[in-house]
Design a protein around this motif. Sequence first.
Motif, PDB file in Angstrom:
ATOM      1  N   GLN A 158     -44.569 -55.737  50.512  1.00 35.34           N
ATOM      2  CA  GLN A 158     -43.457 -56.438  51.159  1.00 35.34           C
ATOM      3  C   GLN A 158     -42.160 -56.089  50.418  1.00 35.34           C
ATOM      4  OE1 GLN A 158     -44.140 -58.127  54.006  1.00 35.34           O
ATOM      5  NE2 GLN A 158     -46.235 -57.386  53.648  1.00 35.34           N
ATOM      6  N   TRP A 159     -41.600 -54.941  50.734  1.00 36.50           N
ATOM      7  CA  TRP A 159     -40.453 -54.424  49.987  1.00 36.50           C
ATOM      8  C   TRP A 159     -39.229 -55.332  50.067  1.00 36.50           C
ATOM      9  CZ3 TRP A 159     -41.489 -50.512  46.854  1.00 36.50           C
ATOM     10  CH2 TRP A 159     -42.526 -49.643  47.166  1.00 36.50           C
ATOM     11  N   LEU A 160     -39.014 -55.959  51.223  1.00 37.97           N
ATOM     12  CA  LEU A 160     -37.780 -56.696  51.449  1.00 37.97           C
ATOM     13  C   LEU A 160     -37.907 -58.191  51.210  1.00 37.97           C
ATOM     14  CD1 LEU A 160     -36.564 -54.871  54.682  1.00 37.97           C
ATOM     15  CD2 LEU A 160     -35.915 -54.419  52.307  1.00 37.97           C
ATOM     16  N   THR A 161     -39.118 -58.686  51.067  1.00 30.28           N
ATOM     17  CA  THR A 161     -39.299 -60.120  50.847  1.00 30.28           C
ATOM     18  C   THR A 161     -39.933 -60.444  49.505  1.00 30.28           C
ATOM     19  OG1 THR A 161     -41.412 -60.031  52.033  1.00 30.28           O
ATOM     20  CG2 THR A 161     -39.460 -60.625  53.311  1.00 30.28           C
ATOM     21  N   ASP A 162     -40.534 -59.492  48.864  1.00 25.77           N
ATOM     22  CA  ASP A 162     -41.130 -59.709  47.546  1.00 25.77           C
ATOM     23  C   ASP A 162     -40.029 -59.609  46.484  1.00 25.77           C
ATOM     24  OD1 ASP A 162     -42.544 -59.597  45.105  1.00 25.77           O
ATOM     25  OD2 ASP A 162     -44.287 -58.745  46.117  1.00 25.77           O
ATOM     26  N   ASN A 166     -37.386 -56.278  46.128  1.00 27.89           N
ATOM     27  CA  ASN A 166     -36.266 -56.203  47.067  1.00 27.89           C
ATOM     28  C   ASN A 166     -34.920 -55.878  46.404  1.00 27.89           C
ATOM     29  OD1 ASN A 166     -35.893 -58.667  45.824  1.00 27.89           O
ATOM     30  ND2 ASN A 166     -36.162 -59.879  47.684  1.00 27.89           N
ATOM     31  N   ILE A 167     -34.712 -56.282  45.162  1.00 28.47           N
ATOM     32  CA  ILE A 167     -33.435 -55.985  44.521  1.00 28.47           C
ATOM     33  C   ILE A 167     -33.262 -54.481  44.311  1.00 28.47           C
ATOM     34  CG2 ILE A 167     -34.297 -56.234  42.153  1.00 28.47           C
ATOM     35  CD1 ILE A 167     -31.596 -57.543  41.476  1.00 28.47           C
ATOM     36  N   TYR A 168     -34.375 -53.771  44.072  1.00 27.27           N
ATOM     37  CA  TYR A 168     -34.292 -52.318  43.885  1.00 27.27           C
ATOM     38  C   TYR A 168     -33.980 -51.613  45.213  1.00 27.27           C
ATOM     39  CZ  TYR A 168     -36.566 -53.597  39.523  1.00 27.27           C
ATOM     40  OH  TYR A 168     -36.862 -54.180  38.311  1.00 27.27           O
ATOM     41  N   VAL A 169     -34.507 -52.143  46.305  1.00 27.79           N
ATOM     42  CA  VAL A 169     -34.183 -51.582  47.610  1.00 27.79           C
ATOM     43  C   VAL A 169     -32.705 -51.756  47.912  1.00 27.79           C
ATOM     44  CG1 VAL A 169     -34.626 -51.736  50.088  1.00 27.79           C
ATOM     45  CG2 VAL A 169     -36.518 -51.992  48.467  1.00 27.79           C
ATOM     46  N   VAL A 170     -32.159 -52.935  47.613  1.00 26.91           N
ATOM     47  CA  VAL A 170     -30.731 -53.192  47.853  1.00 26.91           C
ATOM     48  C   VAL A 170     -29.871 -52.253  47.005  1.00 26.91           C
ATOM     49  CG1 VAL A 170     -28.893 -54.894  47.638  1.00 26.91           C
ATOM     50  CG2 VAL A 170     -31.124 -55.588  48.517  1.00 26.91           C
ATOM     51  N   LEU A 246     -30.547 -57.080  54.557  1.00 25.76           N
ATOM     52  CA  LEU A 246     -31.821 -56.468  54.197  1.00 25.76           C
ATOM     53  C   LEU A 246     -32.891 -57.488  53.821  1.00 25.76           C
ATOM     54  CD1 LEU A 246     -30.501 -53.466  52.076  1.00 25.76           C
ATOM     55  CD2 LEU A 246     -31.635 -53.305  54.297  1.00 25.76           C
ATOM     56  N   THR A 247     -32.522 -58.481  53.043  1.00 22.92           N
ATOM     57  CA  THR A 247     -33.517 -59.397  52.475  1.00 22.92           C
ATOM     58  C   THR A 247     -33.404 -60.815  52.994  1.00 22.92           C
ATOM     59  OG1 THR A 247     -32.104 -59.903  50.564  1.00 22.92           O
ATOM     60  CG2 THR A 247     -33.571 -58.007  50.366  1.00 22.92           C
ATOM     61  N   GLY A 248     -32.494 -61.061  53.937  1.00 30.27           N
ATOM     62  CA  GLY A 248     -32.365 -62.388  54.505  1.00 30.27           C
ATOM     63  C   GLY A 248     -31.428 -63.273  53.711  1.00 30.27           C
ATOM     64  N   PHE A 249     -31.117 -64.427  54.318  1.00 29.09           N
ATOM     65  CA  PHE A 249     -30.209 -65.372  53.667  1.00 29.09           C
ATOM     66  C   PHE A 249     -30.748 -66.791  53.853  1.00 29.09           C
ATOM     67  CE2 PHE A 249     -26.279 -68.010  53.818  1.00 29.09           C
ATOM     68  CZ  PHE A 249     -25.940 -67.853  52.487  1.00 29.09           C
ATOM     69  N   PRO A 250     -31.214 -67.421  52.780  1.00 32.05           N
ATOM     70  CA  PRO A 250     -31.299 -66.878  51.405  1.00 32.05           C
ATOM     71  C   PRO A 250     -32.522 -65.984  51.244  1.00 32.05           C
ATOM     72  CG  PRO A 250     -32.130 -69.114  51.435  1.00 32.05           C
ATOM     73  CD  PRO A 250     -31.642 -68.828  52.838  1.00 32.05           C
ATOM     74  N   THR A 256     -32.013 -61.809  45.515  1.00 30.51           N
ATOM     75  CA  THR A 256     -30.847 -60.947  45.735  1.00 30.51           C
ATOM     76  C   THR A 256     -29.605 -61.763  46.069  1.00 30.51           C
ATOM     77  OG1 THR A 256     -31.361 -60.654  48.097  1.00 30.51           O
ATOM     78  CG2 THR A 256     -32.301 -59.042  46.549  1.00 30.51           C
ATOM     79  N   HIS A 257     -29.620 -63.027  45.711  1.00 30.26           N
ATOM     80  CA  HIS A 257     -28.485 -63.912  45.962  1.00 30.26           C
ATOM     81  C   HIS A 257     -27.341 -63.534  45.024  1.00 30.26           C
ATOM     82  CE1 HIS A 257     -26.919 -67.491  47.878  1.00 30.26           C
ATOM     83  NE2 HIS A 257     -26.505 -67.961  46.707  1.00 30.26           N
ATOM     84  N   THR A 258     -26.136 -63.376  45.558  1.00 33.14           N
ATOM     85  CA  THR A 258     -24.976 -62.990  44.758  1.00 33.14           C
ATOM     86  C   THR A 258     -23.889 -64.054  44.854  1.00 33.14           C
ATOM     87  OG1 THR A 258     -23.933 -61.770  46.582  1.00 33.14           O
ATOM     88  CG2 THR A 258     -25.471 -60.546  45.161  1.00 33.14           C
ATOM     89  N   ILE A 259     -22.839 -63.870  44.075  1.00 36.62           N
ATOM     90  CA  ILE A 259     -21.737 -64.837  44.086  1.00 36.62           C
ATOM     91  C   ILE A 259     -21.067 -64.874  45.451  1.00 36.62           C
ATOM     92  CG2 ILE A 259     -19.489 -65.393  43.078  1.00 36.62           C
ATOM     93  CD1 ILE A 259     -20.428 -64.310  40.445  1.00 36.62           C
ATOM     94  N   VAL A 260     -20.924 -63.726  46.098  1.00 36.99           N
ATOM     95  CA  VAL A 260     -20.321 -63.692  47.430  1.00 36.99           C
ATOM     96  C   VAL A 260     -21.146 -64.512  48.413  1.00 36.99           C
ATOM     97  CG1 VAL A 260     -19.779 -62.191  49.382  1.00 36.99           C
ATOM     98  CG2 VAL A 260     -19.155 -61.495  47.074  1.00 36.99           C
ATOM     99  N   LEU A 261     -22.466 -64.394  48.360  1.00 39.11           N
ATOM    100  CA  LEU A 261     -23.322 -65.184  49.231  1.00 39.11           C
ATOM    101  C   LEU A 261     -23.283 -66.662  48.860  1.00 39.11           C
ATOM    102  CD1 LEU A 261     -26.450 -62.877  49.624  1.00 39.11           C
ATOM    103  CD2 LEU A 261     -24.567 -63.225  51.220  1.00 39.11           C
ATOM    104  N   HIS A 262     -23.086 -66.961  47.591  1.00 36.79           N
ATOM    105  CA  HIS A 262     -22.958 -68.359  47.164  1.00 36.79           C
ATOM    106  C   HIS A 262     -21.675 -68.961  47.724  1.00 36.79           C
ATOM    107  CE1 HIS A 262     -24.864 -71.407  44.854  1.00 36.79           C
ATOM    108  NE2 HIS A 262     -23.846 -71.607  44.035  1.00 36.79           N
ATOM    109  N   ILE A 263     -20.610 -68.176  47.748  1.00 40.32           N
ATOM    110  CA  ILE A 263     -19.363 -68.634  48.359  1.00 40.32           C
ATOM    111  C   ILE A 263     -19.571 -68.870  49.849  1.00 40.32           C
ATOM    112  CG2 ILE A 263     -16.981 -67.980  48.900  1.00 40.32           C
ATOM    113  CD1 ILE A 263     -17.005 -66.319  46.311  1.00 40.32           C
TER     114      ILE A 263
END
Length: 305
Positions: A158-162, A166-170, A246-250, A256-263
């Motif tokens: 599960q490359w995009l959900t594991d 998933n962070i390496y794919v991004v 790529l990995t969904g939200f969240p 792969t949650h970032t500050i931009v997504l937190h905003i």
Amino acid sequence: MRNQNKKGSIGCFFRQYGVSYFMLSFWLIIFFVFTVLPILSSVVLSFTDFDMLRVPNFVGLNNYLRLLLNDNVFLIALKNTLVFAIITGPVGYLMSFVLAWFINDTGKYVSTFLTMLFYAPSLVGNVYFIWMYLFSGDSYGMINSWLIRLNIIIEPIQWLTDARYNIYVVILVILWMSMGTGFLAFVAGFKQLNNSLFEAGALDGVRNRWQELYYIVLPQMAPQLMIGAVLAIAGSFAVGYQCMMLTGFPSTDYSTHTIVLHILDHGYYRYEMGYASCISVVLFVLMLVTWAIISKGIRKFSDED
């Protein structure tokens, strides 16, 4: 007499530069309205409790204390953002420069084709479905299909959900899309190098391409290096949309949650505009500090040479 001289000098100044400042004023107005004013508004709102429905309520440093002491998800987002910035920023920056250096040694038509080829991914909008097909979590995904056929794995990954992968794919996708405006600036910088300096360098003892790069090329490309650094910093700290697509939200365990997504989470979905502004200010400060360090290093290098 002094007043007359002063008025005369002011008049001469406006006659000489008035048109230039008049033309520049339109850009300055747009820059102030759409860049400076929103930044100042975010700083002010970061000290309030504002939900877009009521009048902002001043809360002092409460948002910042909550961010640093009580928001565990922000700490995860900060770590992921720094990982993306440390990896994708410098690697993408170096890739852009090296590829531009390589393209500079090719012919005119080959150079144009390669520039378009490497720049194209940054122009394409929503092509994430290609990567989602490549890294699909079932056996029909291209990567899993190849690995199963080669007997490297038994069950699909599960490359995009594991959270382990998933962070390496991004990171891979971000690097693939990193040949943007900074890359074009490097290509343009190589095209306007002073060739006479290479001849002078050969007479002064420059014997190989690496010495040419260090002593002749880099000092001439200080402006392009600065532009590329600004764009690389902005791009690496602004990672978010790629993760969401790529990995969904969240993402799983906020991997792969970032500050931009937190905003985006607190501002767009929860209407906590004061808290979202606080996060934005912290991100802005991080970018400014990083930019100050990098620009100081570039200026020091160009001054020494």
